[in-house]
Design an enzyme around this catalytic site. Sequence first.
Site, short mmCIF file in Angstrom:
data_model
loop_
_atom_site.label_atom_id
_atom_site.label_comp_id
_atom_site.label_asym_id
_atom_site.label_seq_id
_atom_site.Cartn_x
_atom_site.Cartn_y
_atom_site.Cartn_z
N LYS A 73 0.86 -1.19 0.00
CA LYS A 73 0.00 0.00 0.00
C LYS A 73 0.90 1.24 0.00
CE LYS A 73 -4.26 1.13 2.45
NZ LYS A 73 -4.84 1.09 3.80
C1 E4P Z 1 -7.96 2.33 3.65
O1 E4P Z 1 -7.37 1.38 3.20
C2 E4P Z 1 -7.67 2.97 4.95
O2 E4P Z 1 -6.98 2.04 5.76
C3 E4P Z 1 -8.91 3.34 5.71
O3 E4P Z 1 -10.08 2.99 5.04
C4 E4P Z 1 -8.89 4.70 6.30
O4 E4P Z 1 -10.08 4.92 6.99
P1 E4P Z 1 -10.30 6.14 8.00
O5 E4P Z 1 -10.44 7.38 7.20
O6 E4P Z 1 -11.54 5.79 8.74
O7 E4P Z 1 -9.07 6.17 8.88
#
Ligand code: E4P
Length: 228
Positions: free
Chosen positions: A88
């Site tokens: 990622k």
């Molecule tokens: C996506 O892969 C992220 O890990 C995640 O969805 C972020 O979510 P948040 O905005 O609730 O922290």
Amino acid sequence: MKFFLDTADLNEIEEAASWGALAGVTTNPSLYAKIGGKLEDFHAHMKRICEIVGPDCPVSAESVAMTRDEIVRDGLELAEIAPNIVVKIPTMVEGLAATRALADQGVRVNMTLCFSVPQALLAARAGARYISPFIGRFDDISEDGLDQVESIVGAIGNYDFTANTVRGEQIEIIAASVRSANHVTQCALMGADIATVPFGVLKKMVQHPLTDRGLESFMKDWKKVLNA
Ligand code: E4P
């Protein structure tokens, strides 16, 4: 639509995997910090997640490096953890360059922190296998995150990016930063390929008051059958 769990919590992953509808896991540095994760345990923890969900479920492990060379080095190390690891990488210049280099070496990348169509199009051309537009963080600043997901799904769907991706796989859009079951409904109607959801949202997705009420009355009536 496929469902990924957005967590680093092994208990949540084990429980969700046992429900039979889990297709992957996404993590990020904040989610790993939330479970009290330590740096020296990070790779072992990701490996354990990969084992729990099995080889067919992609597990996104985020690089925290900031330069392209460091991200590539980090990405190659992360990819060694298990075949189902997806690296990622944030949608930024260094991240795009690293994504291209990793894709060219056969490593699948999930470009994260994506908030616009131009970012998503660049991620796609750079060889991303997954693109993660965030919803909730738009909503947090009183803007419409769902609108952005809809635009990104439409724009990416207009083109064929298979020449850019690892093994010519189709790009999939992961609706991320999901805060409610309604976000999931709206993203499914827009045609987002995947929703990555926190465990709390996954539990809410199963629930409906009419299901509870119907079950209660069926159980009550079945007692009459048993006593007849
Ligand atoms: C996506 O892969 C992220 O890990 C995640 O969805 C972020 O979510 P948040 O905005 O609730 O922290």
